[in-house]
Structure formats: C-alpha cells, structure tokens
Write a protein that holds these residues in place. Structure first.
Motif, PDB file in Angstrom:
ATOM      1  N   TYR A  52     -10.608  48.013  40.396  1.00  0.00           N
ATOM      2  CA  TYR A  52      -9.757  48.590  39.283  1.00  0.00           C
ATOM      3  C   TYR A  52     -10.876  49.536  38.320  1.00  0.00           C
ATOM      4  O   TYR A  52     -10.264  50.899  38.004  1.00  0.00           O
ATOM      5  N   LEU A  53     -11.690  49.145  38.118  1.00  0.00           N
ATOM      6  CA  LEU A  53     -12.628  49.824  37.075  1.00  0.00           C
ATOM      7  C   LEU A  53     -13.400  51.220  37.688  1.00  0.00           C
ATOM      8  O   LEU A  53     -13.594  52.040  37.165  1.00  0.00           O
ATOM      9  N   LEU A  54     -13.389  51.198  39.227  1.00  0.00           N
ATOM     10  CA  LEU A  54     -14.076  51.789  39.751  1.00  0.00           C
ATOM     11  C   LEU A  54     -13.082  53.055  40.355  1.00  0.00           C
ATOM     12  O   LEU A  54     -13.209  53.889  41.280  1.00  0.00           O
ATOM     13  N   ARG A  55     -11.875  52.850  39.653  1.00  0.00           N
ATOM     14  CA  ARG A  55     -10.893  54.185  39.737  1.00  0.00           C
ATOM     15  C   ARG A  55     -10.302  54.395  41.165  1.00  0.00           C
ATOM     16  O   ARG A  55     -10.221  55.217  41.729  1.00  0.00           O
ATOM     17  N   ALA A  56      -9.992  52.969  41.610  1.00  0.00           N
ATOM     18  CA  ALA A  56      -9.432  53.061  43.112  1.00  0.00           C
ATOM     19  C   ALA A  56      -8.148  52.269  43.300  1.00  0.00           C
ATOM     20  O   ALA A  56      -8.077  51.114  43.603  1.00  0.00           O
ATOM     21  N   PRO A  57      -6.992  52.701  42.552  1.00  0.00           N
ATOM     22  CA  PRO A  57      -5.735  51.996  42.559  1.00  0.00           C
ATOM     23  C   PRO A  57      -5.131  51.567  43.783  1.00  0.00           C
ATOM     24  O   PRO A  57      -4.490  50.668  43.950  1.00  0.00           O
ATOM     25  N   ASP A  58      -5.478  52.785  44.902  1.00  0.00           N
ATOM     26  CA  ASP A  58      -4.634  52.530  46.100  1.00  0.00           C
ATOM     27  C   ASP A  58      -5.418  51.085  46.618  1.00  0.00           C
ATOM     28  O   ASP A  58      -4.639  50.292  47.193  1.00  0.00           O
ATOM     29  N   ILE A  59      -6.992  50.868  46.484  1.00  0.00           N
ATOM     30  CA  ILE A  59      -7.535  49.965  47.398  1.00  0.00           C
ATOM     31  C   ILE A  59      -7.090  48.611  46.488  1.00  0.00           C
ATOM     32  O   ILE A  59      -6.847  47.397  47.008  1.00  0.00           O
ATOM     33  N   VAL A  60      -6.856  48.474  45.116  1.00  0.00           N
ATOM     34  CA  VAL A  60      -6.198  47.585  44.382  1.00  0.00           C
ATOM     35  C   VAL A  60      -4.836  47.057  44.920  1.00  0.00           C
ATOM     36  O   VAL A  60      -4.607  45.893  45.282  1.00  0.00           O
ATOM     37  N   LEU A  61      -4.002  47.936  45.256  1.00  0.00           N
ATOM     38  CA  LEU A  61      -2.799  47.490  45.621  1.00  0.00           C
ATOM     39  C   LEU A  61      -2.664  47.085  47.045  1.00  0.00           C
ATOM     40  O   LEU A  61      -1.937  46.152  47.410  1.00  0.00           O
ATOM     41  N   VAL A  62      -3.653  47.483  47.966  1.00  0.00           N
ATOM     42  CA  VAL A  62      -3.848  46.808  49.267  1.00  0.00           C
ATOM     43  C   VAL A  62      -4.606  45.520  49.298  1.00  0.00           C
ATOM     44  O   VAL A  62      -4.415  44.400  49.955  1.00  0.00           O
ATOM     45  N   TYR A  63      -5.610  45.570  48.343  1.00  0.00           N
ATOM     46  CA  TYR A  63      -6.590  44.269  48.363  1.00  0.00           C
ATOM     47  C   TYR A  63      -6.077  43.036  47.849  1.00  0.00           C
ATOM     48  O   TYR A  63      -6.341  42.172  48.210  1.00  0.00           O
ATOM     49  N   LEU A  64      -5.148  43.229  46.891  1.00  0.00           N
ATOM     50  CA  LEU A  64      -4.666  41.945  46.060  1.00  0.00           C
ATOM     51  C   LEU A  64      -3.789  41.264  46.769  1.00  0.00           C
ATOM     52  O   LEU A  64      -3.819  40.047  47.099  1.00  0.00           O
ATOM     53  N   PRO A  65      -2.738  41.758  47.475  1.00  0.00           N
ATOM     54  CA  PRO A  65      -1.870  40.874  48.418  1.00  0.00           C
ATOM     55  C   PRO A  65      -2.710  40.404  49.860  1.00  0.00           C
ATOM     56  O   PRO A  65      -2.465  39.251  50.083  1.00  0.00           O
TER      57      PRO A  65
END
Lengths: 131, 83, 271
Positions: free
Chosen positions: B47-60
């Motif tokens: 999230y801090l590295l400005r990657a909201p797409d990866i956050v959405l796929v990585y968390l679940p």
C-alpha cells in the motif's frame, strides 16, 4: 540531512527484504518437512514480487498509476505521467500472484498424494522408502 | 523525513521477524499464522509503495485462501515437524 | 521461544547496522526520483482521446497493461492457471464427490452462521463491483476473482461441505462455469479477427482500440459511460475463471480423507 535519513530507511527496507529472501531460501533448502518447504516457498515468492514493485517505485510525492479525471486535458496527462509510479511491474506482479497461488495449490495436492502413498511428509524418510 | 519510508522500514522489519519465526517454528499451525502475519506486513508495504491493485489481489490470496488450503493439508496429514 | 525471539531481535539489529554502513557508503536503496521511459509511454497514453492510435482508453494504468499493452502475456498466464488447476484435478481423478449424508454436516455455531449469511452477499457485491469498475478504479478480473474465491472457502468452513452440495454447487458445475470464463476470454481474443474478416478490414489478435492500418475498434463508450472496449469483457470472464478455478480446488480439498482412501482402494499399493 533529511535525504540521508530517507536513504537509511530505504536501505533498511531493502536489506530486510534481502534478509527475508535469505531466510526463506534456508527454509526451502534445509527444513525436512514439505509443508514447511511450501510455507517458505510462498514467502520467497512474495519477497521477489515485492522487490519488483520496489524497483518501480519513485520518491514521494508520487501517486498510484490511476488517472482520476475521465476527460483529461493534455496538461493533466503530463502531470500524471510525471508523478505516477511505474505501472509495468505492478501489472506483471498482479498476474504472478494469482498464477503462483494456483501453482502452489497444485504443489499442495501433490504433497497430499505423497502423504497418501508414503504416510509421511518428511523428505528424508520419503527418500529412504524408495517407492 | 518522509513518512512513507519510515512506515515501509517498520513494516519490512516486522515482516523479517515474522518470517524468521515462521521458518523456525516446529508446530506447523503456528508457522502458518506467522506466515499470515508476514503477509499482512507485506500488504502494508505494498500500500505504501502506491500499488492498490496488488493490495486488492494480495490480501485475499495470502491471508485468506492460502492459509486455509495449508490448514486443510495439515488437518489431513501431520501437525508437528519432526526434528 | 525466548531464544528464538532473541535471535530475531539480533537479526533486526544486524539489518539496521548493515543499512547504516551502506548508507555511509552512498546507499543502495530505492530513491529513484524518475521512472523509466517505457513507463512514461504507458502513463501518457493510457487515456488520451487525442492520440487514438496509441491509447487504451482506460484511466487505470495497470488494467490497461494487463489486458491491452501486454495482453498476450496475460493470456498465456491464464493458460498456466488452467494447466495448474487441471493438474490438481488429475490427482483426484477417480474420486467421485457423492457424499453420504451422515446426518448432514453440522458446521460452526448458530451465531457464526448468521454473521456469515449477512456478510456473504456483501462480499459477492464487492467482488462484482471490483470486476465491473476494473477499468476505472484499482481492480480488475484477477482481483475480483481473488475476492470472490474467499466465498466458497468460507461457506465450506462455516456451513460444512454438505451445504454446498445442497445448493447444487458441485465440482462439475464449477468446472463448467470456469470453462465458460475461459471460452469467453478466447472468444474476445478472436473477436476482432472475426469481425474484420466479415467486414473486410485489417485487425490484430487481442486488438482493443484503433491501430495503424487496422481500423477495427471496440466501442470505448457505452452511452455516456466509459467501458474501455474489450477490457470490461476480459475482466468479467477472468472473474468467472479465477473464482471457479479456486472453487474446484476447495471442493476437492474438503473431501474427507477416509472417503478418498476408500475410493482409491488398492490403487495406492501399485505405485
């Protein structure tokens, strides 16, 4: 001075990432249990992906690669491309996470079948059994 | 000093400790929990590295699906790593 | 446990010292103040109506790269995904999932079941909205599929496996829906070629917007709203493929081990 502190903190994150890669490689190579090997393998994959994202990062103030205005003027596009981070590593990591998960599930199924056939998940005992 | 870099360094150090505990832990269920904690620290870093797409796929994937699959595997096989 | 904590803390201290030393020597950390020229090209053309030959007509840079600029990469990644799941299904090839309803599965307590009933529709709605807005805001087919794949997992854990059989979600249905997703992706890949052959113009495989010498284009707007041509189709079909791909794996993984051993029978001794 503040740049030096920033550089120190960025170095801390990079070197701890490298240390995570080292520890997870130790887990993959040296631990005998296959489940532990799978856990170490996923940590290794995640660290490699995070390293790719870190390479595409740019110093703040920066923004995610999403354009907020749907009718952008040329000046807005120029400002966007001069502040947003690199979207290419993010796109590659995005598919790598999901596909890596599917491949890990395949490894989990193979480990399960191994347990059914040999009755153990310890690679040393599996090696001694010889089918 | 930039807050992004401070939080990033803290998240990565936290992930380092969680990774070490996950690798050395003998009880496999605890190791999976430590691995999930490491994933949460990585999510904060993404999230801090400005990657909201990866956050959405990585968390679940890494906090939901993957520990559940490993727990199914542990339930069907063995719980403790032999020394 | 105490010894391990001490080791972890000394590991942290080592990292800090090494980082300090490398900072004194000029540093190796990521402090780039600029991106590569390739990233500049992607960022400046991702949504620019004034450059119709280069743009992907999507304000979301990542989705534009995943399904337009580097679409063939993603297509073959999807092929790897397909093969990995087929490999996992092959491990369970002889196991039918007819489960004897021994009094039905019980699952967890009533409170957990009620909370899950309230949360599951929200989860499904969020996943679908991530897929449908994937070309406008952070999100897309892979993200929505990952969010949606949590639903069958929670259902299996909370309501037990028998519940999914009662609502007729079986392995066969999941395989069929996943195949629909994959066929949809393949169809969208070849759609430009088919339309161009019919109307007699040139086009490329996986083409989205107009390119030089290939005047075919998916519509970028539906009414007033931006749909970014083929990106919304790819996102929806990828949602189906990823969701039901993971659902198959969970349905197989939750079959009781005693039943599996019974059905595999003497086969195990032959290996």
């Amino acid at each position: 001075m503040s740049t030096d502190l920033d550089l120190f903190l960025a170095n801390v994150s990079l070197i701890s990432l490298l240390a995570i890669i080292g520890i997870s490689l130790y887990g993959i190579l040296a631990r005998p249990n296959i489940i532990k090997k799978i856990i170490a393998l996923t940590i290794f994959t995640d660290a490699a992906n995070l390293l790719a994202i870190l390479v595409g990062f740019r110093r703040p103030p920066s923004a995610p690669p999403v354009l907020l205005n749907l009718q952008p003027s040329p000046s807005e596009i120029a400002e966007f491309s001069s502040t947003a981070v690199d979207p290419l590593p993010q796109a590659l990591v995005l598919t790598a996470v999901v596909i890596g998960m599917a491949v890990n599930m395949l490894i989990i199924f193979i480990a399960l079948q191994l347990y059914r056939l040999y009755g153990t998940l310890d690679v040393r005992k599996v090696r001694r059994l010889r089918g | 000093m930039e807050v992004t870099y401070l939080l990033l360094a803290l998240a990565m150090l936290f992930a380092l400790i969680a990774t070490y505990l996950a690798i050395v832990e003998k009880h496999l269920v605890k190791a999976v929990v430590f691995s999930a904690i490491q994933s949460i620290a990585f999510t904060l870093a993404l999230y801090l590295l400005r990657a909201p797409d990866i956050v959405l796929v990585y968390l679940p994937i890494t906090v939901g699906i993957y520990p559940a699959a490993i727990l199914f595997l542990i339930k069907k096989t063995e719980e403790v790593e032999q020394p | 446990m105490k010894r391990e904590l001490i080791t972890a803390l000394s590991l942290t201290a080592t990292v800090l010292v090494v980082a300090y030393i490398s900072t004194l020597g000029g540093g190796l950390g990521p402090l780039f103040s600029d991106t590569r020229p390739l990233a500049k090209v992607f960022l400046s053309t991702t949504l620019d109506p004034n450059k119709p030959m280069f743009t992907a007509m999507s304000p979301e840079g990542v989705t534009a790269i995943v399904w337009d600029y580097r679409g063939l990469d993603t297509l073959f990644e999807t092929a790897v995904f397909y093969l990995a799941i087929i490999g996992a299904v092959a491990v369970y090839r002889d196991v039918s999932e007819k489960v004897v309803l021994k009094g039905g599965g019980v699952g967890l307590s009533k409170i957990v079941k009620l909370v899950t009933k309230l949360l599951i529709p929200m989860n499904i709605a969020i996943a679908i909205s991530i897929a449908l807005h994937g070309h406008l805001t952070p999100g897309g087919g892979f993200q929505a599929g990952a969010a949606m794949a949590v639903v069958p997992m929670i259902l299996i854990v909370v309501f037990s496996r028998y519940f999914l059989l009662e609502v007729k979600i079986s392995k066969g249905l999941a395989l069929a829906l996943r195949s629909i997703g994959l066929i949809g992706i393949a169809f969208t890949v070849f759609l430009p070629i088919i339309i161009a052959l019919i109307s007699g113009v040139n086009s490329y495989i996986m083409q989205n917007q107009v390119k030089f010498g290939a005047p075919f284009s998916f519509p970028a707007f539906f009414g007033d709203s931006l749909i970014s041509g083929s990106l919304i189709l790819y996102n929806l079909f990828e949602l189906l493929a990823v969701t039901f791909g993971f659902s198959i794996l969970f349905l197989l993984l939750s079959i009781e081990e005693s039943l599996v051993k019974e059905q595999m029978g003497g086969e195990g001794s032959e290996h």
